[in-house]
Scaffold this active site. Structure first.
Site, PDB file in Angstrom:
ATOM      1  N   ILE A  88       0.814  -1.194   0.016  1.00 56.48           N
ATOM      2  CA  ILE A  88       0.024  -0.181  -0.013  1.00 56.48           C
ATOM      3  C   ILE A  88       0.882   1.148  -0.046  1.00 56.48           C
ATOM      4  O   ILE A  88       0.214   2.427  -0.343  1.00 56.48           O
ATOM      5  CB  ILE A  88      -0.948   0.000   1.259  1.00 56.48           C
ATOM      6  CG1 ILE A  88      -0.198   0.000   2.505  1.00 56.48           C
ATOM      7  CG2 ILE A  88      -2.050  -1.086   1.132  1.00 56.48           C
ATOM      8  CD1 ILE A  88      -1.031   0.340   3.720  1.00 56.48           C
ATOM      9  N   ASP A  89       2.073   1.153   0.373  1.00 52.65           N
ATOM     10  CA  ASP A  89       2.897   2.395   0.581  1.00 52.65           C
ATOM     11  C   ASP A  89       3.477   2.784  -0.821  1.00 52.65           C
ATOM     12  O   ASP A  89       3.877   3.920  -0.867  1.00 52.65           O
ATOM     13  CB  ASP A  89       4.284   2.067   1.386  1.00 52.65           C
ATOM     14  CG  ASP A  89       3.958   1.915   2.889  1.00 52.65           C
ATOM     15  OD1 ASP A  89       2.685   1.989   3.285  1.00 52.65           O
ATOM     16  OD2 ASP A  89       5.049   1.486   3.541  1.00 52.65           O
ATOM     17  N   ARG A 127       5.605   4.269   5.677  1.00 50.74           N
ATOM     18  CA  ARG A 127       6.729   4.156   6.514  1.00 50.74           C
ATOM     19  C   ARG A 127       7.833   5.429   5.963  1.00 50.74           C
ATOM     20  O   ARG A 127       8.521   5.918   6.800  1.00 50.74           O
ATOM     21  CB  ARG A 127       7.399   2.952   6.699  1.00 50.74           C
ATOM     22  CG  ARG A 127       7.097   2.076   7.853  1.00 50.74           C
ATOM     23  CD  ARG A 127       7.966   1.035   8.091  1.00 50.74           C
ATOM     24  NE  ARG A 127       7.476   0.048   7.181  1.00 50.74           N
ATOM     25  CZ  ARG A 127       7.515  -1.324   7.589  1.00 50.74           C
ATOM     26  NH1 ARG A 127       6.939  -1.540   8.953  1.00 50.74           N
ATOM     27  NH2 ARG A 127       7.104  -2.377   6.738  1.00 50.74           N
ATOM     28  N   MET A 165      -7.154  -0.009   8.854  1.00 49.07           N
ATOM     29  CA  MET A 165      -8.554   0.057   8.032  1.00 49.07           C
ATOM     30  C   MET A 165      -8.242   0.405   6.640  1.00 49.07           C
ATOM     31  O   MET A 165      -8.982  -0.219   5.577  1.00 49.07           O
ATOM     32  CB  MET A 165      -9.555   1.116   8.574  1.00 49.07           C
ATOM     33  CG  MET A 165      -9.983   0.823  10.061  1.00 49.07           C
ATOM     34  SD  MET A 165     -10.831   2.006  10.789  1.00 49.07           S
ATOM     35  CE  MET A 165     -12.410   1.898   9.898  1.00 49.07           C
TER      36      MET A 165
END
Ligand SMILES: Nc1ncnc2c1ncn2[C@@H]1O[C@H](COP(=O)(O)OP(=O)(O)OP(=O)(O)O)[C@@H](O)[C@H]1O
Ligand SMILES: O=P(O)(O)OC[C@H]1O[C@](O)(CO)[C@@H](O)[C@@H]1O
Ligand SMILES: [Mg+2]
EC number: 2.7.1.11
Length: 534
Positions: free
Chosen positions: A305-306, A351, A458
Site C-alpha cells: 500500500i506504500d 513508513r 483500516m
C-alpha cells in the site's frame, strides 16, 4: 533529513541511507507521551535548522559524460541490467508450443515444428518492449528532470523494458507442473484477487497441482502449516473479501531452508506476493535455486500500500488504501468544520514513502497541510506548522492536517527497535503532532478543538477497489505467463501504463519515495496552499 536555513534556496538533503538492505525506514522509537520525548524533539528541531547541501539522489553518478559514447555504453548496460533471467541460462531445456490460447477451435501442435490448425496472434514476442520514460526534459531545472534526465544537457535516453504476457513457446509441461503461491509481509488490498487470477490462469494452461503456502515464508519451514490445495472452485469467491486467503507473516526465512522445502515439495513455479522485503527474499531464493541448478521459476508480484517499489506506476492495493484514507479524512473534516476552532488531524500509513498521504490529500481537496517523510518541516517558531495553524484558525475557522507515519521522524528520539522482518519500528508521528498542537494552543490561550483520527489498518484490511482489482488481475495473469515462458527472478509490474516484466534487483535497489521536486508534490502544495515550513 534536515532543513535549509535559507527558505528561498529550497535545499533538501537526500533521504537517509537504508537501515538495512532494501529498506529506507528511519529507525525511531520513543514514547510520544513523555516529556523527555518533547525535550528531545526540541533539541533535534534546533539541530535540524542547520544549513545543509542539496543532495537529491541521482542514479547517473557513475556515468562518465565526457566519454562521447556514454549513451551507447549506458544502453548496453541497461540491456544487460534489464535482461530477464531464464531457466535456460543454467539448464538445457527445449521449449514447446504453448497451449494457452483464447481460441477454442485452435489445436496445439506437439512440437514447435508442427503447425496449429488455426493461428492466434495473441502472443507477446520476446523482443517486444515498452518504453519506461516518455518525457523529454529541455532543462535539468525542469520540474522532475533532476531525477530523470541524463548529463549536463539533460538528454533523453530510450529505456526499454520487457513486455509481459503469454509467449508462443513454453518451458514447462503443464500436466507435470506443481505451482505454489505465497503471500508475505503486511496485508494489502487485492492479495486475494492476485491469488485467484494466478489459479485461473494456471488452470487455463492445464496445471492441476496448485497449492498455497500458508502465512508467508513461514509456511515453508514451520511445522503444522500444511499446503492448501487450490483450484478454480476453491478460489472462486476469495476476491470478495480483504486480507489474504493464505495468511501473511513477517520475519523468518532462512533461504537455504526455504529452497530445501521447495525441492522437497517438488515445486516448479513459485509465485511470491509481497513488498520490497519479500522481493529481496524472492531474489535470494531464485539465486539459491540457480546455484542448485533447479528447474524452478520464481516470480514476484509487487504488493504494498506504500507504493514504494521502484519503476512502477503503482503497486496494487495503493489505490484502495488511498480511497479508504479518504473516509477518515472526510470524517475529520466534518468534525473540524463543525467545531469552534476545529482541527482535524489524520495519520496515514507510509513508513518511508508519503504516497498515501500525498494522494489522499490531493484527492480529498480537504487538507490544508500534508506532511510526508520526504519533506522536512518545522513545527515551532516563525514559518512553523503551529504558526500556520494559528493563521488558518483565524482566517477560516478550522484546519485540516494529513500526516504520514514516517513524517518528521528525524525530530524524534531514535532507537534500534525493529519488527520481525528487520523493518525499523517508527514512533507515532500523529500522536506527537497532536500533543504539540494541543499544548501550543493552550499556551497561547486560543481555544482549539482537535480531533485525531488514525485509521491504521483500516486502509489496508479491505477488499480491492475496481482499479486495483483490474491491476491485480493483469499482474496475476502475467506472473503465470512469465513462469511458463521460463523466466525466473522477475516481477510483474505496470510501467508507464504498460504491463512489463522486470528483474527483481532493479525494483528493490532502493525504496521509491516522493520526489519533493516532482509535479505531483507541487500539485499537492498548490491544492493545500501550505507554506514550506522552513
Ligand atoms: N533482505 C531480505 N532477504 C531475505 N528475506 C527477506 C529480506 N527482507 C525481508 N525478508 C523476508 O520477506 C518477508 C516480508 O518482508 P517485510 O516484512 O519487510 O515485508 P514487505 O515484503 O516489505 O512488505 P510490506 O510492504 O508489507 O512491508 C519476511 O518474511 C522477511 O523475513
Ligand atoms: O503492523 P505491520 O503489519 O507491521 O504493518 C505496518 C506497516 O505496513 C505497511 O502498511 C506496509 O509496509 C506500512 O505502511 C506500515 O508501517
Ligand atoms: Mg517493506
Amino acid at each position: 533529513m534536515a532543513l535549509a536555513s535559507n527558505p528561498k534556496a529550497l535545499r533538501f538533503i537526500a533521504p537517509k541511507p537504508p537501515g538495512r538492505n532494501f529498506s529506507m525506514n528511519i529507525s525511531v522509537s520513543c514514547l510520544p507521551h513523555s516529556k523527555s520525548n518533547l525535550r528531545e524533539y526540541e533539541k533535534r528541531e534546533k539541530e535540524a535548522s542547520l544549513p545543509v547541501e542539496v543532495k537529491l539522489s541521482s542514479p547517473r553518478k557513475d556515468i562518465d559524460f565526457s566519454d562521447p559514447n556514454w549513451k551507447g555504453k549506458f544502453q548496453d548496460d541497461w540491456d544487460k541490467r534489464f535482461r530477464l533471467p531464464h531457466i535456460t541460462d543454467i539448464l538445457d531445456i527445449k521449449p514447446k508450443p504453448s497451449p494457452f490460447s483464447l481460441k477454442k477451435s485452435r489445436t496445439v501442435p506437439e512440437d514447435l515444428n508442427g503447425d496449429a490448425l488455426d493461428t492466434w496472434n495473441g502472443y507477446v514476442n520476446n523482443d517486444d518492449r515498452a518504453l519506461l520514460k516518455v518525457i523529454k526534459y529541455a532543462s535539468p531545472t525542469s520540474a522532475g528532470a533532476e531525477a530523470e534526465c541524463f548529463g549536463p544537457d539533460c538528454s533523453w535516453i530510450e529505456q526499454w523494458v520487457h513486455r509481459a504476457g503469454p509467449r508462443k513457446e513454453i518451458y514447462y509441461e503443464p500436466k507435470e507442473v506443481k505451482a505454489a503461491i505465497v503471500t508475505c509481509g503486511g496485508l494489502c488490498p487485492g492479495l486475494n484477487d492476485v491469488i485467484r487470477q494466478i489459479v485461473f490462469t494456471l488452470d487455463i494452461y492445464g496445471v492441476k497441482n496448485i497449492v498455497g503456502i500458508r502465512f508467508g515464508y513461514r509456511g515453508f519451514f514451520e511445522k503444522g502449516l500444511d499446503e492448501v490445495p487450490l483450484s478454480r472452485k476453491v478460489v472462486e469467491n476469495i476476491n470478495l473479501a480483504g486480507g489474504s486467503f493464505l495468511g501473511v507473516s513477517r520475519g523468518g526465512g532462512n533461504i537455504s531452508e526455504i529452497v530445501d522445502s521447495i525441492q522437497a515439495r517438488r515445486i516448479d513455479m513459485l509465485f511470491i506476493l509481497g513488498g520490497n522485503g519479500t522481493h529481496a527474499g524472492a531474489q535470494a531464493v531464485h539465486e539459491e535455486c540457480r546455484r542448485r541448478k533447479l528447474k524452478v521459476s520464481i516470480i514476484g508480484v509487487p504488493k504494498t500500500i506504500d507504493n514504494d517499489i521502484l519503476l512502477m506506476d503503482r503497486t496494487f492495493g495503493f489505490d484502495t488504501a488511498v480511497e479508504e484514507a479518504l473516509r477518515a479524512i472526510n470524517s475529520a473534516y466534518i468534525e473540524a468544520r463543525s467545531a469552534y476552532h476545529g482541527i482535524g488531524l489524520v495519520k496515514l500509513m507510509g513508513r518511508s514513502s508519503g504516497f498515501i498521504a500525498m494522494h489522499a490529500s490531493l484527492s480529498s481537496g480537504q487538507i490544508d497541510v500534508c506532511l510526508i517523510p520526504e519533506v522536512p518541516f518545522k513545527v515551532d517558531g516563525p514559518n512553523g506548522l503551529l504558526e500556520h495553524l494559528e493563521r488558518l484558525i483565524q482566517d477560516k475557522g478550522f484546519a485540516m492536517i494529513c500526516i504520514a507515519e514516517g513524517a518528521g521522524q528525524e525530530l524524534l528520539q531514535k532507537s534500534n527497535a525493529t519488527d520481525a522482518s528487520g523493518n525499523p519500528v517508527l514512533s507515532d508521528s500523529g500522536v506527537f503532532i497532536q500533543q504539540k498542537i494541543k499544548r501550543h494552543f493552550k499556551e497561547i490561550g486560543v481555544p482549539a478543538d482537535l480531533k485525531y483520527i488514525d485509521p491504521t489498518y483500516m486502509v489496508r484490511a479491505c477488499r480491492a477497489n475496481a482499479s486495483d482489482a483490474i491491476l491485480c488481475t493483469v499482474l496475476g495473469q502475467n506472473a503465470v505467463h512469465g513462469a511458463f515462458a521460463g523466466f525466473s527472478g522477475i516481477t510483474s509490474g505496470v510501467c508507464n501504463t504498460h504491463y512489463v516484466y522486470l528483474p527483481i534487483p532493479e525494483v528493490i535497489s532502493a525504496p521509491r519515495t516522493v520526489d519533493p521536486n516532482s509535479r505531483m508534490w507541487h500539485r499537492t502544495l498548490t491544492s493545500t496552499g501550505q507554506p514550506d515550513f522552513i
